[in-house]
Write a protein that holds these residues in place. Structure first.
Motif, mmCIF file in Angstrom:
data_model
loop_
_atom_site.group_PDB
_atom_site.id
_atom_site.type_symbol
_atom_site.label_atom_id
_atom_site.label_comp_id
_atom_site.label_asym_id
_atom_site.label_seq_id
_atom_site.Cartn_x
_atom_site.Cartn_y
_atom_site.Cartn_z
ATOM 1 N N PHE A 954 0.829 -1.202 0.000
ATOM 2 C CA PHE A 954 0.000 0.000 0.000
ATOM 3 C C PHE A 954 0.866 1.256 0.000
ATOM 4 C CE2 PHE A 954 -3.058 -3.054 1.620
ATOM 5 C CZ PHE A 954 -4.250 -2.640 1.041
ATOM 6 N N ARG A 955 0.309 2.317 -0.602
ATOM 7 C CA ARG A 955 0.940 3.639 -0.537
ATOM 8 C C ARG A 955 0.074 4.552 0.309
ATOM 9 N NH1 ARG A 955 0.627 8.842 -3.050
ATOM 10 N NH2 ARG A 955 -1.278 8.202 -4.135
ATOM 11 N N ASN A 956 0.696 5.263 1.244
ATOM 12 C CA ASN A 956 -0.022 6.234 2.060
ATOM 13 C C ASN A 956 -0.151 7.532 1.277
ATOM 14 O OD1 ASN A 956 -1.160 7.840 3.987
ATOM 15 N ND2 ASN A 956 0.374 7.449 5.578
ATOM 16 N N VAL A 957 -1.355 7.860 0.878
ATOM 17 C CA VAL A 957 -1.610 9.065 0.087
ATOM 18 C C VAL A 957 -1.143 10.318 0.832
ATOM 19 C CG1 VAL A 957 -3.450 10.491 -0.905
ATOM 20 C CG2 VAL A 957 -3.535 7.999 -1.132
ATOM 21 N N VAL A 958 -1.141 10.266 2.152
ATOM 22 C CA VAL A 958 -0.790 11.441 2.953
ATOM 23 C C VAL A 958 0.663 11.846 2.739
ATOM 24 C CG1 VAL A 958 -0.584 12.343 5.306
ATOM 25 C CG2 VAL A 958 -2.554 10.911 4.676
ATOM 26 N N ASN A 959 1.570 10.868 2.684
ATOM 27 C CA ASN A 959 3.003 11.221 2.576
ATOM 28 C C ASN A 959 3.787 10.350 1.599
ATOM 29 O OD1 ASN A 959 3.081 8.859 4.040
ATOM 30 N ND2 ASN A 959 4.636 9.590 5.490
ATOM 31 N N ASP A 960 3.090 9.547 0.806
ATOM 32 C CA ASP A 960 3.724 8.693 -0.214
ATOM 33 C C ASP A 960 4.528 7.535 0.363
ATOM 34 O OD1 ASP A 960 2.698 10.027 -2.409
ATOM 35 O OD2 ASP A 960 4.361 11.448 -2.497
ATOM 36 N N ALA A 961 4.474 7.297 1.657
ATOM 37 C CA ALA A 961 5.195 6.166 2.238
ATOM 38 C C ALA A 961 4.573 4.860 1.761
ATOM 39 C CB ALA A 961 5.168 6.242 3.757
ATOM 40 N N VAL A 962 5.416 3.833 1.585
ATOM 41 C CA VAL A 962 4.963 2.522 1.117
ATOM 42 C C VAL A 962 5.085 1.524 2.263
ATOM 43 C CG1 VAL A 962 5.402 0.639 -0.490
ATOM 44 C CG2 VAL A 962 5.590 3.005 -1.263
ATOM 45 N N ILE A 963 4.086 0.675 2.427
ATOM 46 C CA ILE A 963 4.093 -0.320 3.498
ATOM 47 C C ILE A 963 3.587 -1.640 2.955
ATOM 48 C CG2 ILE A 963 1.822 0.450 4.306
ATOM 49 C CD1 ILE A 963 2.685 -0.394 7.121
ATOM 50 N N ASP A 964 4.227 -2.705 3.370
ATOM 51 C CA ASP A 964 3.872 -4.054 2.917
ATOM 52 C C ASP A 964 2.918 -4.722 3.898
ATOM 53 O OD1 ASP A 964 5.459 -4.236 0.537
ATOM 54 O OD2 ASP A 964 7.228 -4.318 1.844
ATOM 55 N N VAL A 965 1.965 -5.450 3.329
ATOM 56 C CA VAL A 965 1.066 -6.267 4.134
ATOM 57 C C VAL A 965 1.834 -7.498 4.600
ATOM 58 C CG1 VAL A 965 -1.055 -7.631 4.123
ATOM 59 C CG2 VAL A 965 -0.959 -5.463 2.879
ATOM 60 N N VAL A 966 1.645 -7.879 5.841
ATOM 61 C CA VAL A 966 2.268 -9.094 6.358
ATOM 62 C C VAL A 966 1.166 -10.039 6.817
ATOM 63 C CG1 VAL A 966 4.357 -7.869 7.070
ATOM 64 C CG2 VAL A 966 2.500 -8.186 8.700
ATOM 65 N N SER A 967 1.551 -11.285 7.008
ATOM 66 C CA SER A 967 0.589 -12.299 7.439
ATOM 67 C C SER A 967 0.848 -12.650 8.891
ATOM 68 C CB SER A 967 0.719 -13.544 6.564
ATOM 69 O OG SER A 967 -0.190 -14.537 6.979
ATOM 70 N N LEU A 968 -0.233 -12.684 9.683
ATOM 71 C CA LEU A 968 -0.146 -13.046 11.094
ATOM 72 C C LEU A 968 -1.234 -14.069 11.380
ATOM 73 C CD1 LEU A 968 1.158 -12.487 13.913
ATOM 74 C CD2 LEU A 968 -0.660 -10.791 14.254
ATOM 75 N N ASP A 969 -0.812 -15.290 11.657
ATOM 76 C CA ASP A 969 -1.756 -16.375 11.918
ATOM 77 C C ASP A 969 -2.776 -16.505 10.791
ATOM 78 O OD1 ASP A 969 -0.489 -16.817 14.363
ATOM 79 O OD2 ASP A 969 -1.819 -15.404 15.409
#
Length: 991
Positions: A954-969
């Motif tokens: 995902f990209r944060n529209v607020v500041n263009d930061a990118v973050i990956d989805v992780v899997s938990l259980d």
């Protein structure tokens, strides 16, 4: 939507502008480009039809058919509209259908009523009771304009007869009130023999004057209601005025005679008998001038709340409706207005019928815009066919709304807009309180009860306060309205042998008690049936009133309930049934003003447990909003009114949105707050005063002051001039708050010494002196709460821009602003500073990138961070309107140690989904010495749980930061330590 039915323009985001002499059409034109760059789709304008000269808000309307000349003319308005069109922006206009200002000579309709009474062509425009309870006012209008008793004002020379342009007027303050034409005879016949001695009998001027007198004697009476006689009076009185003006111009002798008589009528100070002539003349008028306090009990025209200067108009009358909407419908037809906000809809006699007519009229004008005006020959038949087609569509789709319409309406807990109303929703008070409430730690309500009660040294039950204050309002402000209802109900009771023994006094008390217990602003019966919800509200109010008043016979309350629910006996005549309905509808028009004055304008200034909860549409007895409730309200809006406005500040707010978030943070530190406020009170005790052995200010007022200072304190270093301006604002706020509370002073009876003592206390505790220990202890906590409020404001703003509904921005609030109640929040906005700030942010965004720029703004607690957030999100919203316009709303949950500190949801439309996440309750996330609610140390193991099937990046529209989805259980999650590593708000789109 039917092919014949125009599509309503749905805004993406609105921006409220307050028009007045200091902000004109030309000023608005200059900022359209800036608003477009910010991401705003529609300008939402305050009323700009003609208002009382000098009006700062536009609600004191004097003529709905023309523009307010202080704002500009047709050309400047056109230039403003053209600029909106160039940017493909819409224009929503605030329209005032309930009342007009009557303290202005520019209100020609009201002036005509004062001149001609019941015979005025506009007598039916205003909600006047020509046969009131006070028989001396039969056929007259009470005018409570005087600052003292009538006799004192008269003998003090405060009322002066004047003559101009062939007509007589009474000068009262700045207002020139017309004199009833037939009563000119009292003036023109006085000393007539003296004029006859000067002029020979055959002299033309004398003969003309005598002819004018004869014409006056034959003028139809001001009580005449026959249409032909009314028209004759209207025509002949104007001819008489012209003749008299010409006579005085042609004859110096007659002019001198009239001038001397005017001088004689005006009396001589010190000679009481010299005012007898003017007193007699005033007794013959269709109005009775009175001390303004008389209005409380004897007013016989319906007002806007208890404001004597604003008289209600009868919008249920077709003639009134047609004339007052002439300009509005022209602007709609010309495409210059694309939406409307209806002010104070609860004041109308029949809101649903009005709103239905409004949609139909708007549709007819839009149809004419698209197809052209029908040819003159056959136009009526074509319009009838259009109306028939609209009715057909309406029958198939009762919820169709061809024109964007919202209503100013306060909904109480659990209340919904009536389903028959053809509107897109309200102006957003309920969202304001709902979203603000999630920044309050709702689980510490009992602790705050104890803190508040111990500080003020008494117990406080908000429900009881509202009940008592509503009764107070009915006693001191609206008793005339209640008495009128009581007499109407008494007349109904007299019609039946089973109820005729109910006394007037018992009926009046029952009405007062039921209104005091009413759970909502009003109900909406307008026919033989009553909505199920309204039945519940009426039953609840009557039951509570019964329990509170065991000394009043329950049968009186039962009778009142039957009338309100229109449960008339089977043997009742049609006329009797009409009387019951008329009473019920009149009752509905009074419960709203009593609630507004008792709750918003009194109880909110008495109950100070946590004042950020005391805002229009709120119930401070509820300590905040749970996340579940917030999501539930958003889902309800998505389902029923997805295009309602949602606001965080309005021109009616009790305090600014950024003031509230600072005060909200107090809820997270109850122990520290209790310690500090007790300490401050001890330090400042010597700065108070004693008046009649009572401490000033009272502890309750002192508690309000400390919270107000926490919320409104300016950011950063303030020079002496700025500090003095701030201190002046606090002084003015405290005086208003004291008067609204009606405990130790009031607007009706200002207590000068008490108010001066409170102002002295404010000045003393805010003195910039080395020995002011209070400020040394106050400022560290204030700065801590200020930083909490800063981050909460960003979260609140993001939630508003992404929740179901149309986000509305009150002027100036795109920067962090610490405004208080009006007039403080209606000061002129420095748009030059905002335009420059946005231009600078856009430049730096290009050069440095959004992440670095926003991080710097957050670190410095820079007010422009809010502006940058709005700019980024609104422009994204405008580009992806489908997601927010009607996109599905999915509440999301968090898991981990900090789960309660997150508000999150998804919006989904078609194949696109966005995720919204915002930090809340940040005071307990942040170190006491400052810091921020960011990073792994703060968020630890907390995860945002994503909808099933969502993954990737995902990209944060607020500041263009990118973050990956992780899997938990096996569950897709986003680690908040990463999501909120640089910024505490996120609008995520899938990469």
């Amino acid at each position: 939507m039917d092919q014949h039915l125009p599509q309503a323009r749905i805004p993406s985001a609105t921006y409220r502008l307050q028009f007045n002499a200091g902000f004109t059409f030309a000023d608005a034109e200059r900022i359209v480009g800036y608003l477009h760059d910010l991401g705003v789709s529609d300008v939402y304008a305050s009323s700009y039809v003609a208002a009382k000269e000098g009006s700062v808000h536009g609600y004191d309307v004097v003529n709905q058919t023309i523009f307010n000349k202080e704002l500009g003319d047709e050309q400047s308005h056109q230039a403003f509209v053209d600029e909106l069109s160039r940017h493909d922006m819409g224009h929503i206009l605030d329209f005032v259908p309930n009342h007009m200002c009557i303290e202005s000579g520019d209100n020609v309709w009201w002036m005509d009523v004062l001149e001609n009474g019941m015979s005025s062509l506009y007598a039916h425009f205003f909600d006047i009771d020509w046969e009131p309870v006070k028989k001396e006012l039969t056929g007259k209008v009470l005018l409570p304009l005087l600052g003292d008793q009538y006799g004192r004002v008269l003998e003090g020379g405060g009322l002066q007869l004047i003559f101009r342009d062939g007509a007589f007027f009474v000068q009262c303050n700045a207002l020139q009130i017309p004199v009833e034409p037939r009563s000119y005879l009292l003036i023109l016949q006085h000393r007539l023999d003296a004029l006859k001695e000067k002029l020979p009998p055959e002299a033309g001027p004398l003969q003309e004057l005598l002819s004018i007198e004869t014409a006056l004697q034959h003028l139809p009476l001001h009580t005449e209601r026959d249409s032909e006689k009314m028209n004759e009076r209207h025509r002949e009185k104007e001819i008489i005025k012209k003749r008299l003006a010409q006579l005085c111009f042609d004859s110096a002798e007659v002019a001198e005679f009239v001038s001397e008589n005017v001088m004689i009528f005006n009396g001589t100070k010190g000679d009481a008998n010299s005012f007898d002539l003017l007193d007699r003349l005033l007794r013959d008028q269709v109005y009775r001038l009175s001390y303004w306090r008389v209005a409380t009990e004897e007013i016989n025209y319906r007002r806007f709340f208890d404001i004597n200067a604003l008289a209600a108009i009868r919008m249920e009358d077709q003639t009134v409706y047609d004339l007052t909407h002439t300009l509005l419908f022209r602007l709609i037809r010309e495409g210059k207005v694309t939406g409307v906000r209806i002010d104070h809809v609860d004041g109308l006699y029949d809101p649903v019928t009005y709103l239905q007519h409004l949609q139909k009229s708007a549709w007819m004008n839009l149809r004419e815009r698209s197809e052209g005006a029908p040819p003159e020959e056959g136009a009526e038949a074509i319009r009838e066919e259009w109306a028939r087609q609209y009715d057909e569509v309406l029958e198939r789709d009762p919820g169709c709304k061809p024109f964007y319409t919202v209503v100013e309406k306060i909904l109480m807990k659990g209340e919904l807009l009536p389903e028959q109303w053809p509107v897109c929703g309200t102006t957003g008070y309920e969202f304001l309180n709902s979203v603000n409430g999630i920044f309050v730690a709702s689980d510490v309500a009992k602790q705050f009860d104890r803190i508040y009660d111990r500080f003020v040294k008494r117990g406080s039950d908000f429900t009881e306060i509202v009940y008592e204050k509503k009764k107070l309002v009915m006693q001191v402000s609206l008793s005339g309205e209640v008495n009128m209802l009581a007499h109407q109900l008494n007349n109904i009771a007299e019609e039946d042998r089973l109820t005729r023994d109910f006394t007037l006094n018992s009926l009046a008390r029952a009405i007062s008690e039921v209104i005091a217990c009413f759970p909502v602003y009003r109900t909406y019966a307008n026919s033989a049936s009553v909505r199920d919800r309204d039945v519940q509200y009426i039953d609840a109010a009557v039951s509570k009133a019964k329990r509170r008043n065991p000394a009043i016979s329950g049968s009186v309350f039962d009778f009142l309930r039957d009338v309100l629910l229109l449960r008339s006996p089977e043997r009742a005549s049609e006329e009797s049934r009409r009387d019951w309905l008329y009473f019920a509808m009149r009752f509905q028009q009074i419960t709203g003003p009593v609630m507004a004055k008792g709750l918003e304008d009194t109880a909110f200034y008495v109950y100070h447990r946590l004042i950020s909860l005391n805002d229009v549409g709120g119930m401070p007895g509820r300590f905040g909003t749970t996340l579940e409730a917030f999501h539930g309200q958003n889902l309800e809006r998505y389902k029923n009114f997805p295009h309602a406005m949602i606001a965080t500040a309005t021109h009616d707010s009790k305090r600014g949105e950024d003031v509230r978030t600072r005060i909200d943070a107090l809820s997270e530190i109850p122990a520290l707050w209790q310690k500090q406020v007790a300490r401050w009170s001890r330090l400042n005790k010597r700065r108070g005063s004693l008046i009649e052995n009572a401490r000033v200010p009272e502890l309750n007022e002192e508690y309000l002051l400390y919270q107000t200072l926490i919320g409104a304190w300016p950011v950063g270093d303030v020079d002496d001039a700025g500090y003095e301006a701030f201190r002046g604002r606090i002084r003015e706020y405290m005086i208003k708050a004291l008067r609204e509370a009606k405990v130790n002073t009031s607007w009706v009876s200002p207590n000068g010494p008490y108010e001066e003592a409170v102002v002295g206390f404010v000045d003393a505790i805010l003195a910039r002196a080395p020995d002011n220990e209070f400020l040394r202890e106050f400022l560290p906590l204030q700065r801590r709460l200020s930083r909490c409020g800063f981050f909460s404001s960003l979260s609140q703003t993001l939630l508003k821009m992404t929740s179901p509904g149309i986000p509305d921005f009150y002027q100036g609030t795109e920067l962090i602003e610490f405004t208080l109640v009006d007039p403080d929040n209606r000061r002129q906005v420095d748009y030059g500073r905002r335009i420059d700030a946005l231009a600078e942010l856009k430049r730096r965004e290009q050069e440095e990138g959004a992440p670095r720029l926003l991080s710097e703004l957050l670190e410095r607690e820079d007010e422009r961070a809010k502006l940058f957030l709005i700019y980024r999100v609104l422009n994204y919203r405008r580009e992806h309107k489908d997601v927010f316009d009607g996109g599905e709303y999915l509440p999301l949950e968090a898991k981990g140690a900090r789960a309660r500190h997150l508000c999150a949801f998804a919006r989904k439309a078609g194949g696109r989904m966005v995720i919204v996440a915002a930090a809340r309750l940040v005071a307990t996330l942040m170190p006491e010495d400052g810091g921020s609610p960011l990073g792994e140390a703060v968020w630890q193991d907390t995860m945002l749980l994503l909808p099933e099937g969502v993954g990737g990046r995902f990209r944060n529209v607020v500041n263009d930061a990118v973050i990956d989805v992780v899997s938990l259980d096996g569950q897709s999650v986003l680690p908040l330590a990463a999501l909120f590593g640089e910024v505490s708000v996120a609008l995520l789109e899938s990469e």
